[in-house]
Write an enzyme that holds these catalytic residues in place. Structure first.
Site, PDB file in Angstrom:
ATOM      1  N   SER A 139      -6.867  -6.065  -5.854  1.00  0.00           N
ATOM      2  CA  SER A 139      -7.987  -6.702  -5.170  1.00  0.00           C
ATOM      3  C   SER A 139      -9.240  -6.682  -6.028  1.00  0.00           C
ATOM      4  O   SER A 139      -9.336  -5.915  -6.996  1.00  0.00           O
ATOM      5  CB  SER A 139      -8.264  -5.996  -3.830  1.00  0.00           C
ATOM      6  OG  SER A 139      -8.963  -4.787  -4.043  1.00  0.00           O
ATOM      7  N   ASP A 141       0.824  -1.203   0.000  1.00  0.00           N
ATOM      8  CA  ASP A 141       0.000   0.000   0.000  1.00  0.00           C
ATOM      9  C   ASP A 141       0.863   1.261   0.000  1.00  0.00           C
ATOM     10  O   ASP A 141       1.969   1.270   0.553  1.00  0.00           O
ATOM     11  CB  ASP A 141      -0.907  -0.004   1.234  1.00  0.00           C
ATOM     12  CG  ASP A 141      -2.104   0.913   1.084  1.00  0.00           C
ATOM     13  OD1 ASP A 141      -2.325   1.427  -0.030  1.00  0.00           O
ATOM     14  OD2 ASP A 141      -2.806   1.132   2.079  1.00  0.00           O
ATOM     15  N   ARG A 148       1.617  -4.861   6.179  1.00  0.00           N
ATOM     16  CA  ARG A 148       0.928  -3.860   5.359  1.00  0.00           C
ATOM     17  C   ARG A 148       1.707  -2.560   5.436  1.00  0.00           C
ATOM     18  O   ARG A 148       1.967  -2.037   6.527  1.00  0.00           O
ATOM     19  CB  ARG A 148      -0.502  -3.623   5.812  1.00  0.00           C
ATOM     20  CG  ARG A 148      -1.191  -2.564   4.921  1.00  0.00           C
ATOM     21  CD  ARG A 148      -2.671  -2.496   5.109  1.00  0.00           C
ATOM     22  NE  ARG A 148      -3.255  -1.587   4.111  1.00  0.00           N
ATOM     23  CZ  ARG A 148      -4.494  -1.646   3.670  1.00  0.00           C
ATOM     24  NH1 ARG A 148      -5.312  -2.586   4.116  1.00  0.00           N
ATOM     25  NH2 ARG A 148      -4.937  -0.794   2.772  1.00  0.00           N
ATOM     26  N   HIS A 163       3.026   3.439  -8.893  1.00  0.00           N
ATOM     27  CA  HIS A 163       2.871   2.012  -9.192  1.00  0.00           C
ATOM     28  C   HIS A 163       4.106   1.482  -9.933  1.00  0.00           C
ATOM     29  O   HIS A 163       4.579   0.373  -9.664  1.00  0.00           O
ATOM     30  CB  HIS A 163       1.610   1.775 -10.026  1.00  0.00           C
ATOM     31  CG  HIS A 163       0.339   2.099  -9.291  1.00  0.00           C
ATOM     32  ND1 HIS A 163       0.006   1.507  -8.085  1.00  0.00           N
ATOM     33  CD2 HIS A 163      -0.674   2.959  -9.586  1.00  0.00           C
ATOM     34  CE1 HIS A 163      -1.161   1.979  -7.683  1.00  0.00           C
ATOM     35  NE2 HIS A 163      -1.582   2.865  -8.559  1.00  0.00           N
ATOM     36  N   GLU A 221       1.018 -13.295  12.404  1.00  0.00           N
ATOM     37  CA  GLU A 221       1.447 -12.118  13.141  1.00  0.00           C
ATOM     38  C   GLU A 221       1.308 -10.902  12.212  1.00  0.00           C
ATOM     39  O   GLU A 221       1.766 -10.930  11.074  1.00  0.00           O
ATOM     40  CB  GLU A 221       2.900 -12.264  13.607  1.00  0.00           C
ATOM     41  CG  GLU A 221       3.131 -13.430  14.553  1.00  0.00           C
ATOM     42  CD  GLU A 221       2.333 -13.308  15.837  1.00  0.00           C
ATOM     43  OE1 GLU A 221       2.147 -12.171  16.329  1.00  0.00           O
ATOM     44  OE2 GLU A 221       1.896 -14.353  16.365  1.00  0.00           O
ATOM     45  N   LEU A 232      11.970 -20.139  -3.927  1.00  0.00           N
ATOM     46  CA  LEU A 232      10.954 -19.287  -3.329  1.00  0.00           C
ATOM     47  C   LEU A 232       9.721 -19.336  -4.210  1.00  0.00           C
ATOM     48  O   LEU A 232       9.817 -19.248  -5.429  1.00  0.00           O
ATOM     49  CB  LEU A 232      11.451 -17.837  -3.217  1.00  0.00           C
ATOM     50  CG  LEU A 232      10.414 -16.769  -2.837  1.00  0.00           C
ATOM     51  CD1 LEU A 232      10.030 -16.908  -1.360  1.00  0.00           C
ATOM     52  CD2 LEU A 232      10.929 -15.368  -3.115  1.00  0.00           C
TER      53      LEU A 232
END
Length: 252
Positions: free
Chosen positions: A70, A25, A189, A42, A208, A136
């Protein structure tokens, strides 16, 4: 691979989080602060993605999940959405080869049906190209929502088990979009907001949570280390008491 549910059993705990999930964000606000168009933020955010993927791999993180777009982001201005789609295609064109060379497996999760067919095809080819990598697993959530994930899993579960009147939690888990990954140990976040915004609602049950004011384009390896350091100070009880956690540590 079947992974443990944190509500059914206490998962293994390691000093380095096995799975890190991030809401990236603050791109637009980063740009606005610099008197730039939001889309510039962006574009700059892509550089941060590249750096964090590399940093996670170097630190031994096995799964990194990024919330890129989203199901609610379609509400944004049409020109911004259009730029995001073009940026997504550009990243797939330029970065997948590098990911493959560095042992990164790419997974793209979400309702892809709303995207342009060319983008859908590029995403499928990128997944196939990196499928054999194991250093990964990078998951990019695009047109993803936590409620969408649960509902699509329920629909698939019912379709696969006609006539079954009741289901246990473990029956649903294989149908979730990220059934291939363990639940996130650490959720991050950036950008100062403190909510999970319909991201991995099922999977974040015992993660967490770490919130930072740092905008995503400025989130680098040092910022990641601060998040991991915070994680390492947490006592992960999973419903147990502190005494039980201590007893387990002594026993091991």
């Amino acid at each position: 691979m079947k992974h443990q549910s944190s509500t059914l059993a206490v998962p293994d705990i390691s000093a380095v989080p096995r799975h890190v999930a991030i809401i990236m964000d603050g791109n637009g606000r980063w740009a606005t602060k610099r008197f730039l168009p939001r889309v510039a933020g962006h574009a700059k955010g892509v550089d941060a993605v590249r750096a964090i993927v590399e940093a996670c791999a170097e630190r031994g993180v096995e799964f990194l999940t990024l919330f890129a777009f989203s199901s609610e982001n379609w509400r944004r201005p049409a020109d911004e959405v259009s730029v995001l789609m073009r940026l997504f295609m550009t990243v797939l064109e330029r970065e997948v080869g590098k990911m493959s060379a560095n042992g990164i497996r790419l997974k793209i999760v979400g309702d892809m049906s709303r995207f342009d067919p060319k983008l859908q095809d590029m995403a499928a080819k990128a997944e196939a190209q990196t499928a054999g990598n194991s250093r990964l697993t990078l998951t990019v959530c695009a047109n993803y929502g936590g409620r969408w994930d649960v509902m699509q899993a329920v629909s698939k579960m019912i379709k696969a088990n006609p006539g079954v009147p009741e289901f246990a939690e473990e029956a649903l888990a294989p149908y979730l979009a990220m059934a291939y990954a363990p639940e996130p140990d650490l959720f991050i976040r950036t950008g100062g907001e403190q909510r999970i915004s319909n991201f991995l609602l099922w999977q974040l049950a015992y993660s967490e949570l770490y919130f930072t004011d740092t905008f995503w384009p400025d989130f680098d390896a040092a910022a990641l280390d601060l998040a991991i350091a915070s994680y390492q100070q947490r006592e992960r009880r999973f419903g147990r008491t502190s005494a039980q956690v201590l007893d387990q540590k002594k026993a091991s």
